[in-house]
Design a protein around this motif. Sequence first.
Motif, PDB file in Angstrom:
ATOM      1  N   ALA A  74     -12.703  13.081  -3.903  1.00 50.03           N
ATOM      2  CA  ALA A  74     -12.394  13.925  -5.062  1.00 50.03           C
ATOM      3  C   ALA A  74     -10.879  13.962  -5.292  1.00 50.03           C
ATOM      4  CB  ALA A  74     -12.940  15.335  -4.837  1.00 50.03           C
ATOM      5  N   ILE A  75     -10.119  14.060  -4.196  1.00 52.77           N
ATOM      6  CA  ILE A  75      -8.652  14.081  -4.323  1.00 52.77           C
ATOM      7  C   ILE A  75      -8.149  12.746  -4.879  1.00 52.77           C
ATOM      8  CG2 ILE A  75      -6.482  14.201  -3.012  1.00 52.77           C
ATOM      9  CD1 ILE A  75      -7.978  16.160  -1.109  1.00 52.77           C
ATOM     10  N   VAL A  76      -8.744  11.648  -4.402  1.00 56.00           N
ATOM     11  CA  VAL A  76      -8.347  10.322  -4.898  1.00 56.00           C
ATOM     12  C   VAL A  76      -8.575  10.233  -6.402  1.00 56.00           C
ATOM     13  CG1 VAL A  76      -8.940   7.861  -4.858  1.00 56.00           C
ATOM     14  CG2 VAL A  76      -8.745   9.129  -2.716  1.00 56.00           C
ATOM     15  N   MET A  83       0.847  -1.198   0.000  1.00 56.08           N
ATOM     16  CA  MET A  83       0.000   0.000   0.000  1.00 56.08           C
ATOM     17  C   MET A  83       0.887   1.254   0.000  1.00 56.08           C
ATOM     18  SD  MET A  83      -3.088   0.870   2.618  1.00 56.08           S
ATOM     19  CE  MET A  83      -4.469  -0.076   2.000  1.00 56.08           C
ATOM     20  N   SER A  84       0.646   2.146  -0.949  1.00 57.86           N
ATOM     21  CA  SER A  84       1.477   3.350  -1.030  1.00 57.86           C
ATOM     22  C   SER A  84       1.133   4.304   0.114  1.00 57.86           C
ATOM     23  CB  SER A  84       1.235   4.056  -2.361  1.00 57.86           C
ATOM     24  OG  SER A  84      -0.058   4.626  -2.336  1.00 57.86           O
ATOM     25  N   GLY A  85       2.038   5.279   0.300  1.00 49.37           N
ATOM     26  CA  GLY A  85       1.791   6.269   1.355  1.00 49.37           C
ATOM     27  C   GLY A  85       0.480   6.998   1.155  1.00 49.37           C
ATOM     28  N   PHE A  86       0.166   7.320  -0.115  1.00 50.19           N
ATOM     29  CA  PHE A  86      -1.065   8.032  -0.423  1.00 50.19           C
ATOM     30  C   PHE A  86      -2.286   7.209  -0.002  1.00 50.19           C
ATOM     31  CE2 PHE A  86      -4.543   8.980  -3.389  1.00 50.19           C
ATOM     32  CZ  PHE A  86      -4.701  10.332  -3.154  1.00 50.19           C
ATOM     33  N   ASP A  87      -2.250   5.927  -0.390  1.00 50.16           N
ATOM     34  CA  ASP A  87      -3.381   5.052  -0.052  1.00 50.16           C
ATOM     35  C   ASP A  87      -3.566   4.939   1.449  1.00 50.16           C
ATOM     36  OD1 ASP A  87      -3.930   4.645  -2.653  1.00 50.16           O
ATOM     37  OD2 ASP A  87      -2.964   2.674  -2.800  1.00 50.16           O
ATOM     38  N   THR A  88      -2.435   4.853   2.159  1.00 46.54           N
ATOM     39  CA  THR A  88      -2.509   4.733   3.622  1.00 46.54           C
ATOM     40  C   THR A  88      -3.204   5.944   4.221  1.00 46.54           C
ATOM     41  OG1 THR A  88      -0.418   3.556   3.543  1.00 46.54           O
ATOM     42  CG2 THR A  88      -1.170   4.297   5.709  1.00 46.54           C
ATOM     43  N   ILE A  89      -2.787   7.141   3.761  1.00 46.40           N
ATOM     44  CA  ILE A  89      -3.380   8.366   4.309  1.00 46.40           C
ATOM     45  C   ILE A  89      -4.876   8.409   4.003  1.00 46.40           C
ATOM     46  CG2 ILE A  89      -3.412  10.887   4.098  1.00 46.40           C
ATOM     47  CD1 ILE A  89      -0.331  10.676   3.655  1.00 46.40           C
ATOM     48  N   VAL A  90      -5.225   8.074   2.741  1.00 47.12           N
ATOM     49  CA  VAL A  90      -6.640   8.078   2.357  1.00 47.12           C
ATOM     50  C   VAL A  90      -7.443   7.155   3.270  1.00 47.12           C
ATOM     51  CG1 VAL A  90      -8.242   7.302   0.552  1.00 47.12           C
ATOM     52  CG2 VAL A  90      -6.295   8.750  -0.035  1.00 47.12           C
TER      53      VAL A  90
END
Lengths: 462, 94
Positions: free
Chosen positions: A51-53, A1-8
């Motif tokens: 929306a950001i995703v 899981m990428s950092g972005f996915d984790t934060i989301v």
Amino acid sequence: MSGFDTIVHLVYLACAVCFVIGLHQMNAPATARQGNRISAAGMAVAILTTAIVLGHNRSVSLGAVVALVIGAFAGGTAGLIAARRVKMTAMPQLVSLFNAVGGGAAALIALGDRAASTQAAVTGALDVAIGALTFTGSLVASGKLAGRIPGRPLTVPFGRQISAALAVLAIAFGAWFTAEPNRWLLTGVAVAALAAGVLLTLPIGGADMPVVISLLNACTGTAVAMAGFVLESTPLIIAGGLVGAAGAILTKLMADAMNRPIGAIVAGGYGTGDAVTVGAGTTSAPVREITADDAAIQLAYAGKVVIVPGYGLAAAQAQHEAVALAEALAERGVEVTYAIHPVAGRMPGHMNVLLAEANAPYPQLRDLEESNPEFARTDVVLVVGANDVTNPAARRPGNPVSGMPILDVDKARSVIVLKRSLGHGYAGIDNELYTDPRTAMLFADAKAGLASLLSGLHAYAR
Amino acid sequence: MSPLLLADLTVFTLALLVGFEVISKVPATLHTPLMSGANAIHGVVIVGVMLLAASVSGIGGDVLLAVAAFCAAMNVAGGYVVTDRMLAMFRSRS
């Protein structure tokens, strides 16, 4: 899981926490508004994050973005206008309408999702079936509550058999779909469920609406959770589960308050719909009549008065008159409270909202459990447009209201019943309260009757 | 069952239980705002509609998406606003 996915994922989790805290804060009127705002803030963050995703993944076509924005803008505007303009008496039909569109959106998700693979096929089929059923079911319920569709049970020839056939058809299409994912099979499920929603709701009478809209609310929650399974989206699963639980609890509470099994309510055919009074009573025992002025004097010199509002009060939109009378009595030093039966309105808790709108302070709004011990030390009970929920016959076995939880109005020192006639309530039986020697009948429409009580109070009790 | 589906099922079951626990404490006075507020919460379906935008194609898909967005946005916007309006009326003294 990428950092972005984790934060989301973590942000979505925080949103779900907001929903739970928001619902928790609903446990008291003083914190409820803040709770709803916390829930709304969580929702806003969830929408923004999504929306950001979408922007981050760059996976959405321009056409889809345009469709999304136009649809959301139009729908949001329509929702806002309806929410701002609705009268409090019309609340049940609006909530039912919002429930319908929520279920419809959930069904469309599984219908539109190409990735509804075998993995998500079972939940996809369930989403479409439950969502479509709730969509038409809630629309019919909303129409009945608004009076656009007659509130009495509407029976379709062979309706029950057709509903059963449609259910079998939907299950067959659904099972076929899980074996061989094909969009047309899912459409078949949707069509069968849409028709079943109409056929199941039409025969249900107006008096059973509090149960029906609670049940449909639970269904929408479940459909949204199923959509969450299809999309692998945790916030949908959590929110859907929460709403499913809320609807289930309210369904059970309402069915218990009417002492009717949920199955019998769904089967329909009970009750007569909108009519507040149904035919004339056949009672032979004498009733004592009272004039508005005499009743006003009796109220004015009481120490403690309990007002029991029923559907007749809501139908006559007499909540403002009721509260004006209560305020006038309170000014004279009379202790006034309201005793509210769970099914007093057209949806759970509806009567409380109507009285709150008319500025009744919420500490005066008492439910069944709080009210019943109070009646023994009450001087005058004023029953306004309530019938079956005050019938002492419920304590005896062998009649249509047996076992139904009632307000123990007959325990009070005296009772004034404000009602248009001696007509029957939904249960279709005589109310033994009316022939009780301590009861006096004031025959009038709720609104006019309360107004004449108030003017009587001003004229004679100085 | 895939591990992912099992995890989702776990979350769903626990959400149901949390819901039962939290909502059984809501007094009858607030049952209408509760239902309306819960209604607004299932407006989260709009997040699902947005995610769906990544997997639709063609005019048919766009139309379906617009209808779904219309429904979900009406649900979420109207639900929260009407709940707030109701709760604003509950005052402890007149």
